[in-house]
Motif scaffolding. Structure first.
Motif, mmCIF file in Angstrom:
data_model
loop_
_atom_site.group_PDB
_atom_site.id
_atom_site.type_symbol
_atom_site.label_atom_id
_atom_site.label_comp_id
_atom_site.label_asym_id
_atom_site.label_seq_id
_atom_site.Cartn_x
_atom_site.Cartn_y
_atom_site.Cartn_z
ATOM 1 N N GLU A 1 -4.002 -15.555 -3.851
ATOM 2 C CA GLU A 1 -3.160 -14.579 -4.571
ATOM 3 C C GLU A 1 -2.548 -15.310 -5.766
ATOM 4 O OE1 GLU A 1 -2.002 -11.238 -4.466
ATOM 5 O OE2 GLU A 1 -0.708 -11.904 -6.101
ATOM 6 N N SER A 2 -2.360 -14.594 -6.876
ATOM 7 C CA SER A 2 -1.834 -15.273 -8.075
ATOM 8 C C SER A 2 -0.324 -15.096 -8.271
ATOM 9 C CB SER A 2 -2.558 -14.772 -9.334
ATOM 10 O OG SER A 2 -2.258 -13.413 -9.544
ATOM 11 N N ALA A 3 0.272 -14.015 -7.759
ATOM 12 C CA ALA A 3 1.704 -13.770 -8.032
ATOM 13 C C ALA A 3 2.554 -14.757 -7.223
ATOM 14 C CB ALA A 3 2.069 -12.337 -7.679
ATOM 15 N N THR B 1 -0.869 -7.878 3.674
ATOM 16 C CA THR B 1 -1.158 -6.578 4.311
ATOM 17 C C THR B 1 -2.448 -6.641 5.134
ATOM 18 O OG1 THR B 1 -0.283 -5.594 2.294
ATOM 19 C CG2 THR B 1 -1.420 -4.113 3.800
ATOM 20 N N LEU B 2 -3.470 -7.297 4.550
ATOM 21 C CA LEU B 2 -4.758 -7.394 5.250
ATOM 22 C C LEU B 2 -4.895 -8.744 5.964
ATOM 23 C CD1 LEU B 2 -7.016 -5.947 2.386
ATOM 24 C CD2 LEU B 2 -5.938 -4.721 4.264
ATOM 25 N N ARG C 1 -3.606 -18.855 -6.553
ATOM 26 C CA ARG C 1 -4.752 -19.087 -7.440
ATOM 27 C C ARG C 1 -4.978 -17.854 -8.314
ATOM 28 N NH1 ARG C 1 -10.177 -22.151 -5.584
ATOM 29 N NH2 ARG C 1 -11.653 -21.347 -7.123
ATOM 30 N N HIS D 1 -6.909 -11.672 -3.550
ATOM 31 C CA HIS D 1 -5.858 -10.711 -3.943
ATOM 32 C C HIS D 1 -5.073 -10.282 -2.706
ATOM 33 C CE1 HIS D 1 -9.666 -10.081 -6.227
ATOM 34 N NE2 HIS D 1 -8.889 -10.414 -7.245
ATOM 35 N N ALA D 2 -4.506 -11.266 -2.020
ATOM 36 C CA ALA D 2 -3.934 -11.030 -0.687
ATOM 37 C C ALA D 2 -2.554 -10.393 -0.726
ATOM 38 C CB ALA D 2 -3.884 -12.344 0.078
ATOM 39 N N GLY D 3 -1.838 -10.468 -1.860
ATOM 40 C CA GLY D 3 -0.489 -9.894 -1.929
ATOM 41 C C GLY D 3 0.408 -10.514 -0.876
ATOM 42 N N GLN E 1 0.877 -1.166 0.000
ATOM 43 C CA GLN E 1 0.000 0.000 0.000
ATOM 44 C C GLN E 1 0.919 1.222 0.000
ATOM 45 O OE1 GLN E 1 -3.101 -0.039 -0.613
ATOM 46 N NE2 GLN E 1 -3.575 -2.203 -0.312
ATOM 47 N N LEU F 1 -7.483 -15.785 -9.892
ATOM 48 C CA LEU F 1 -8.923 -15.615 -9.668
ATOM 49 C C LEU F 1 -9.656 -15.105 -10.905
ATOM 50 C CD1 LEU F 1 -8.442 -14.105 -6.126
ATOM 51 C CD2 LEU F 1 -9.528 -16.305 -6.612
ATOM 52 N N VAL F 2 -8.901 -14.757 -11.953
ATOM 53 C CA VAL F 2 -9.558 -14.421 -13.225
ATOM 54 C C VAL F 2 -9.909 -15.726 -13.935
ATOM 55 C CG1 VAL F 2 -9.203 -13.412 -15.513
ATOM 56 C CG2 VAL F 2 -8.474 -12.175 -13.473
ATOM 57 N N ASP G 1 -9.463 -7.319 -2.718
ATOM 58 C CA ASP G 1 -8.656 -6.114 -2.967
ATOM 59 C C ASP G 1 -8.033 -6.267 -4.353
ATOM 60 O OD1 ASP G 1 -7.041 -3.903 -2.860
ATOM 61 O OD2 ASP G 1 -5.758 -4.634 -1.242
ATOM 62 N N PRO G 2 -8.893 -6.226 -5.391
ATOM 63 C CA PRO G 2 -8.411 -6.575 -6.730
ATOM 64 C C PRO G 2 -7.472 -5.530 -7.330
ATOM 65 C CG PRO G 2 -10.669 -5.784 -6.841
ATOM 66 C CD PRO G 2 -10.306 -5.825 -5.381
ATOM 67 N N PRO G 3 -6.755 -5.911 -8.410
ATOM 68 C CA PRO G 3 -5.940 -4.924 -9.123
ATOM 69 C C PRO G 3 -6.843 -3.912 -9.831
ATOM 70 C CG PRO G 3 -5.960 -7.014 -10.298
ATOM 71 C CD PRO G 3 -6.692 -7.235 -9.020
ATOM 72 N N GLU H 1 -10.010 -14.201 1.733
ATOM 73 C CA GLU H 1 -9.390 -12.936 1.333
ATOM 74 C C GLU H 1 -8.814 -13.114 -0.072
ATOM 75 O OE1 GLU H 1 -5.728 -11.844 3.079
ATOM 76 O OE2 GLU H 1 -5.786 -9.887 2.122
HETATM 77 C C1 LIG Z 1 -4.208 -4.008 -5.060
HETATM 78 S S1 LIG Z 1 -3.115 -5.337 -4.789
HETATM 79 C C2 LIG Z 1 -3.597 -5.765 -3.155
HETATM 80 C C3 LIG Z 1 -2.616 -6.626 -2.414
HETATM 81 C C4 LIG Z 1 -2.867 -6.743 -0.899
HETATM 82 N N1 LIG Z 1 -4.247 -6.952 -0.586
HETATM 83 C C5 LIG Z 1 -2.335 -5.541 -0.162
HETATM 84 O O1 LIG Z 1 -3.150 -4.799 0.430
HETATM 85 O O2 LIG Z 1 -1.126 -5.335 -0.141
HETATM 86 C C6 LIG Z 1 -3.840 -6.544 -5.810
HETATM 87 C C7 LIG Z 1 -3.250 -7.928 -5.707
HETATM 88 O O3 LIG Z 1 -3.977 -8.771 -6.615
HETATM 89 C C8 LIG Z 1 -3.089 -9.696 -7.163
HETATM 90 N N2 LIG Z 1 -3.700 -10.214 -8.400
HETATM 91 C C9 LIG Z 1 -3.697 -9.613 -9.625
HETATM 92 N N3 LIG Z 1 -4.346 -10.396 -10.513
HETATM 93 C C10 LIG Z 1 -4.771 -11.488 -9.830
HETATM 94 C C11 LIG Z 1 -5.480 -12.656 -10.216
HETATM 95 N N4 LIG Z 1 -5.886 -12.836 -11.483
HETATM 96 N N5 LIG Z 1 -5.745 -13.585 -9.276
HETATM 97 C C12 LIG Z 1 -5.342 -13.407 -7.999
HETATM 98 N N6 LIG Z 1 -4.661 -12.324 -7.576
HETATM 99 C C13 LIG Z 1 -4.370 -11.377 -8.486
HETATM 100 C C14 LIG Z 1 -1.813 -8.904 -7.371
HETATM 101 O O4 LIG Z 1 -0.701 -9.744 -7.513
HETATM 102 C C15 LIG Z 1 -1.789 -8.056 -6.094
HETATM 103 O O5 LIG Z 1 -1.096 -8.723 -5.072
#
Ligand SMILES: C[S@@+](CC[C@H](N)C(=O)[O-])C[C@H]1O[C@@H](n2cnc3c(N)ncnc32)[C@H](O)[C@@H]1O
Length: 425
Positions: A309-311, A294-295, A334, A289-291, A258, A336-337, A355-357, A287
């Motif tokens: 999370e996918s990365a 952070t959350l 995973r 898009h966990a990155g 963040q 998620l798209v 918390d999507p991109p 949760e």
């Molecule tokens: C806005 S960031 C939020 C990360 C975390 N929640 C934080 O607050 O630090 C969006 C996250 O979504 C992940 N992401 C992007 N595309 C994704 C997908 N198709 N499936 C799962 N996660 C994805 C990114 O890698 C990134 O970690």
């Protein structure tokens, strides 16, 4: 029709600015009906379009503090006083939710983050013909040009202090041929640097980078190619670490954080406040898009967390930290798209946080809309994607219980928000 100012046969149009648009430009209508988008102007101001030149300044106008304001593309609204600025950002969230069909939403006041707190910067680099290096943000209205920054009012001063030494070091780094970028993340362990270069650093350059890292107190410098997705460590002098709710995580180079600690704290507060009031001891939260977590770690104080999370590098860092922290967070890789959580899977959870991109979570929304989750807490960094995704929830009978605008990118047009959805009365 607006008046025309004429001088020696040359006429310019004066207009009155109606509103600030989504990109921070002033909006007006020209005499021929064309919509105008004018930088650096404010609602209510009479403006000469050519320039633009402000003819009657708004009482909301202030002197921009940064010497790079104007040419720099980083800040577009430094000329607007804090009160109306915060109201503009809040208004954009109200508008995004209204467009989705939600009326009379209880939208909180904007959580504004202070100057000099941004801990993440992606600085563009350009080699000039004389060998010197321009380092800064892309210029406003000309992304090919780099505004060579002497200072920055939004970045943490510990990152600003690296501008000059970085520039000097890059001048004698042959693997920066013409262009690249320097991604800086300010971690608890100090600045973490990822260089994107259009050449490949050799042994001598790595030695020079290690000396630079030592001199500047940078535990790690990594490198990648201009469009590379995988990075390589070029110099590592110590461990890297950042803590979330007291749990240390070792982020990969260039990891998502963040943008400010204050913004992160505001997001965490709003997310926790949005959870169902009574969670049983066995309750689980999904949760998405966990990155790096952070959350996830703050959420784990309320319930067990299944974090998706996918990365790959982020999941690995989150998983390693989760395993050491008592097992209340379980990380799963995973996409998620391609593979959104299915309705049957959602039945296992009391609440869901996503918390999507920037693109949002279109593929996941139909299953969420049909689910019987106690709450859905949507953390958004894109009002347009939020509108689209919230519309799907409205169709599924969800209402908005709370909405908080969070301004992590001070003086920019970006807007983050936490929106809490619940079903029924
Ligand atoms: C806005 S960031 C939020 C990360 C975390 N929640 C934080 O607050 O630090 C969006 C996250 O979504 C992940 N992401 C992007 N595309 C994704 C997908 N198709 N499936 C799962 N996660 C994805 C990114 O890698 C990134 O970690």
């Amino acid at each position: 029709m607006p008046p025309l100012s004429c001088f020696q046969g040359y006429c310019v149009v004066d207009v009155v600015i109606d509103a600030l648009g989504a990109a921070g430009d002033g909006l007006a209508v020209a005499p021929d009906g064309a919509r105008l988008f004018l930088p650096g102007v404010l609602p209510g101001e009479r403006v000469q379009v050519e320039g633009p030149v402000v003819l009657s300044p708004s009482p909301d106008r202030v002197d921009p503090p940064c010497p790079h304001y104007g040419p720099c593309g980083g800040c577009v609204t430094q000329h607007l006083a804090l009160g109306p600025y915060s109201a503009w950002k809040r208004g954009r969230l109200v508008e995004a939710l209204e467009r989705a069909g939600f009326r009379d939403v209880p939208v909180a006041a904007t959580e504004v983050t202070p100057p000099a707190t941004r801990r993440r910067a992606d600085l563009a680099l350009r080699r000039r013909p004389d060998g010197s290096v321009a380092l800064g943000f892309h210029a406003r209205g000309d992304s090919a040009r780099v505004e060579d920054l002497s200072t920055c009012f939004v970045l943490d001063p510990r990152l600003v202090a690296l501008f000059e030494p970085l520039r000097a070091m890059l001048r004698s780094l042959p693997s920066l041929r013409r262009e690249g970028s320097a991604m800086l993340n300010l971690l608890d362990s100090g600045p973490d640097l990822l260089l994107r270069l259009d050449g490949t650093p050799g042994v001598q350059e790595r030695t020079a980078l290690a000396a630079f890292a030592k001199a500047q107190g940078i535990p790690r410098i990594a490198g990648t190619s201009l469009k590379g997705t995988v990075s390589e460590t070029l110099a590592q002098l110590g461990p890297v670490s950042i803590a979330f709710a007291g749990v240390p995580v070792a982020p990969p180079p260039g990891a998502f954080l963040q943008a400010t600690p204050q913004g992160e704290a505001a997001i965490v507060r709003a997310v926790l406040a949005g959870l169902p009031k009574k969670l049983t001891g066995k309750a689980r939260i999904a949760e998405l898009h966990a990155g790096l977590g952070t959350l996830s770690f703050p959420l784990s104080a309320a319930a067990r967390v299944a974090a998706y999370e996918s990365a790959p590098e982020a999941v690995a860092a989150l998983d390693a930290a989760a395993r050491k922290s008592g097992g209340r967070v379980v990380a799963t890789k995973r996409d998620l798209v391609r593979q959104p959580l299915a309705p049957k899977e959602l039945e296992a959870f009391a609440a869901l946080v996503l918390d999507p991109p920037f693109s949002g979570a279109a593929e996941q929304m139909p299953a969420l809309a049909r689910s019987s989750l106690g709450r859905i807490v949507y953390v958004s960094c894109n009002p347009a994607a939020l509108t689209r995704d919230a519309k799907v929830l409205l169709g599924g009978g969800w209402r908005i219980e709370a909405a908080t605008p969070i301004d992590q990118f001070l003086w920019s047009a970006q807007l983050e928000a936490v929106v809490v959805f619940a079903k029924g009365k």
